[in-house]
Scaffold this active site. Structure first.
Site, PDB file in Angstrom:
ATOM      1  N   HIS A  36       9.005   1.124   3.466  1.00 50.23           N
ATOM      2  CA  HIS A  36      10.106   1.190   4.441  1.00 50.23           C
ATOM      3  C   HIS A  36      10.985  -0.046   4.271  1.00 50.23           C
ATOM      4  O   HIS A  36      10.762  -0.853   3.347  1.00 50.23           O
ATOM      5  CB  HIS A  36       9.540   1.305   5.855  1.00 50.23           C
ATOM      6  CG  HIS A  36       8.490   0.283   6.176  1.00 50.23           C
ATOM      7  ND1 HIS A  36       8.748  -1.069   6.205  1.00 50.23           N
ATOM      8  CD2 HIS A  36       7.158   0.401   6.421  1.00 50.23           C
ATOM      9  CE1 HIS A  36       7.645  -1.734   6.494  1.00 50.23           C
ATOM     10  NE2 HIS A  36       6.649  -0.869   6.613  1.00 50.23           N
ATOM     11  N   MET A  92       0.845  -1.195   0.000  1.00 47.23           N
ATOM     12  CA  MET A  92       0.000   0.000   0.000  1.00 47.23           C
ATOM     13  C   MET A  92       0.883   1.250   0.000  1.00 47.23           C
ATOM     14  O   MET A  92       0.425   2.354   0.323  1.00 47.23           O
ATOM     15  CB  MET A  92      -0.932  -0.008   1.211  1.00 47.23           C
ATOM     16  CG  MET A  92      -1.884  -1.201   1.177  1.00 47.23           C
ATOM     17  SD  MET A  92      -3.453  -0.918   1.981  1.00 47.23           S
ATOM     18  CE  MET A  92      -2.923  -0.627   3.646  1.00 47.23           C
ATOM     19  N   GLY A 147      11.050  -2.804   5.683  1.00 56.31           N
ATOM     20  CA  GLY A 147      10.313  -4.071   5.659  1.00 56.31           C
ATOM     21  C   GLY A 147       9.906  -4.415   4.229  1.00 56.31           C
ATOM     22  O   GLY A 147      10.179  -5.513   3.732  1.00 56.31           O
ATOM     23  N   HIS A 148       9.275  -3.440   3.534  1.00 55.01           N
ATOM     24  CA  HIS A 148       8.908  -3.660   2.127  1.00 55.01           C
ATOM     25  C   HIS A 148      10.158  -3.921   1.288  1.00 55.01           C
ATOM     26  O   HIS A 148      10.160  -4.750   0.387  1.00 55.01           O
ATOM     27  CB  HIS A 148       8.213  -2.421   1.545  1.00 55.01           C
ATOM     28  CG  HIS A 148       6.946  -2.029   2.239  1.00 55.01           C
ATOM     29  ND1 HIS A 148       6.852  -0.908   3.038  1.00 55.01           N
ATOM     30  CD2 HIS A 148       5.720  -2.603   2.252  1.00 55.01           C
ATOM     31  CE1 HIS A 148       5.624  -0.809   3.495  1.00 55.01           C
ATOM     32  NE2 HIS A 148       4.914  -1.822   3.051  1.00 55.01           N
ATOM     33  N   LYS A 199       8.769  -2.567  11.955  1.00 52.11           N
ATOM     34  CA  LYS A 199       8.579  -1.481  10.984  1.00 52.11           C
ATOM     35  C   LYS A 199       7.153  -1.521  10.445  1.00 52.11           C
ATOM     36  O   LYS A 199       6.623  -2.597  10.143  1.00 52.11           O
ATOM     37  CB  LYS A 199       9.539  -1.655   9.812  1.00 52.11           C
ATOM     38  CG  LYS A 199      10.985  -1.622  10.241  1.00 52.11           C
ATOM     39  CD  LYS A 199      11.764  -0.588   9.496  1.00 52.11           C
ATOM     40  CE  LYS A 199      13.211  -0.647   9.939  1.00 52.11           C
ATOM     41  NZ  LYS A 199      13.898   0.620   9.826  1.00 52.11           N
ATOM     42  N   GLN A 225      -2.705 -12.272   7.576  1.00 52.13           N
ATOM     43  CA  GLN A 225      -2.871 -12.005   6.143  1.00 52.13           C
ATOM     44  C   GLN A 225      -2.124 -13.057   5.322  1.00 52.13           C
ATOM     45  O   GLN A 225      -2.645 -13.576   4.326  1.00 52.13           O
ATOM     46  CB  GLN A 225      -2.344 -10.602   5.829  1.00 52.13           C
ATOM     47  CG  GLN A 225      -2.228 -10.303   4.347  1.00 52.13           C
ATOM     48  CD  GLN A 225      -1.900  -8.855   4.083  1.00 52.13           C
ATOM     49  OE1 GLN A 225      -2.762  -7.999   4.130  1.00 52.13           O
ATOM     50  NE2 GLN A 225      -0.632  -8.551   3.800  1.00 52.13           N
TER      51      GLN A 225
HETATM   52  O1  PAF Z   1      -0.158  -5.788   3.431  1.00 55.23           O
HETATM   53  C1  PAF Z   1      -0.596  -4.844   2.750  1.00 55.23           C
HETATM   54  O2  PAF Z   1       0.038  -3.806   2.584  1.00 55.23           O
HETATM   55  C2  PAF Z   1      -1.963  -4.977   2.082  1.00 55.23           C
HETATM   56  O3  PAF Z   1      -2.861  -5.626   2.902  1.00 55.23           O
HETATM   57  C3  PAF Z   1      -1.894  -5.643   0.686  1.00 55.23           C
HETATM   58  C4  PAF Z   1      -1.438  -7.090   0.773  1.00 55.23           C
HETATM   59  C5  PAF Z   1      -0.979  -4.864  -0.218  1.00 55.23           C
HETATM   60  C6  PAF Z   1      -3.289  -5.648   0.048  1.00 55.23           C
HETATM   61  O4  PAF Z   1      -3.781  -4.366  -0.124  1.00 55.23           O
END
Ligand code: PAF
Length: 287
Positions: free
Chosen positions: A35, A31, A37-38, A185, A154
């Protein structure tokens, strides 16, 4: 400069060209407001695939009516720089109208796993996540998709969806990345005032204490929960949403730590809801 595609058609065209060359494709759904983590997900995806697509989309369908959709932080310029520097090939940054055109009314929903933990306090959340993630899988058709273990529920939900709906890709979970002082993070950490930022450390302190207890052989889930809750209760700015121990596959609460499990918490620090967790096998070994 890295290419930013705003339409489904552009992404499809690019992926088709890569496929013609015989290249593998990885997807990192995000989204935005990226940071470290991503970045760890993108780096892993780049190491394991020839081309990597990062989606940056604040998905409206996974936010409840009183949640932070409008205020969710956004910074596409910063995200594009981070993606480029980490080696991604394409950013997919659609508008809400591109993802949910007029008349949209098809959703992907799930039972059981979504009825616990965050699903209890966020009733529409996982329907939104499953819907947008399956749309992204259909649009990009990646070989692999990467998700952080910080959102452990998730990750379990997406793995289940991929199995149940016979989606043809591999789901890769990547470890939580923490600040030097332990805080996991999160893009939402930016909401914290300096005083709240200090108070937020109570989550990781509680997680580390629970983990240690399990490593030292505790098998009673309630004891783990009580220990973690008592640490959080010592911080006046913290308000517990939940602290629970669940089966790692089904997300259902368990009394004994006799199988792979997830110890997870959601805690409000002021108005900001933060999550953290650890996963472990029975017998206290790392999951
Ligand atoms: O983890 C996230 O940032 C969101 O839930 C995702 C998986 C991108 C779905 O919108």
């Amino acid at each position: 400069m890295i290419t930013i595609a705003e339409t489904v058609a552009e992404v499809r065209e690019q992926v088709k060209a890569w496929r013609k060359e015989g290249l593998s494709v990885g997807l990192v759904p995000t989204m935005g407001y990226l940071h470290e983590g991503h970045q760890s997900l993108i780096a892993r995806a780049c190491a394991e695939n020839d081309r990597v697509v990062v989606s940056v989309f604040v998905n409206p369908t996974q936010f409840g009516p009183n949640e932070d959709l409008a205020s969710y932080p956004r910074d596409l310029k910063h995200d594009a720089a981070l993606c480029e520097e980490t080696g991604a090939a394409l950013i997919f940054h659609p508008t809400p109208e591109e993802m949910y055109p007029n008349g949209f009314c098809s959703y992907v929903d799930m039972d059981v796993l979504t009825k616990e933990l965050c699903g209890l306090s966020r009733p529409v959340h996982f329907r939104g996540v499953c819907t947008v993630v399956s749309k992204l899988f259909h649009i990009v058709q990646p070989d692999r998709a990467y998700f952080g273990e910080k959102d452990a529920q998730q990750l379990a939900v997406i793995r289940r969806m991929v199995t149940d709906l016979n989606m043809n890709l591999q789901i890769v979970g990547c470890p939580i990345v923490r600040e030097a002082d332990g805080l996991a993070k999160s893009s939402r950490n930016t909401y914290l005032s300096p005083e709240e930022r200090k108070a937020a450390l109570v989550l990781s302190r509680s997680i580390f204490a629970g983990k240690k207890l399990a490593e030292f052989g505790e098998t009673d889930a309630q004891k783990l929960v009580d220990t973690m809750k008592s640490i959080i209760a010592s911080e006046p700015l913290a308000k517990i949403d939940y602290v629970k121990v669940v089966d790692l596959m089904t997300m259902q609460q368990i009394p004994k730590l006799d199988r792979p499990f997830l110890a997870a918490m959601a805690v409000y620090i002021g108005k900001t809801r933060l999550i953290d967790n650890f996963m472990m096998n029975a017998g206290g070994t790392a999951e």
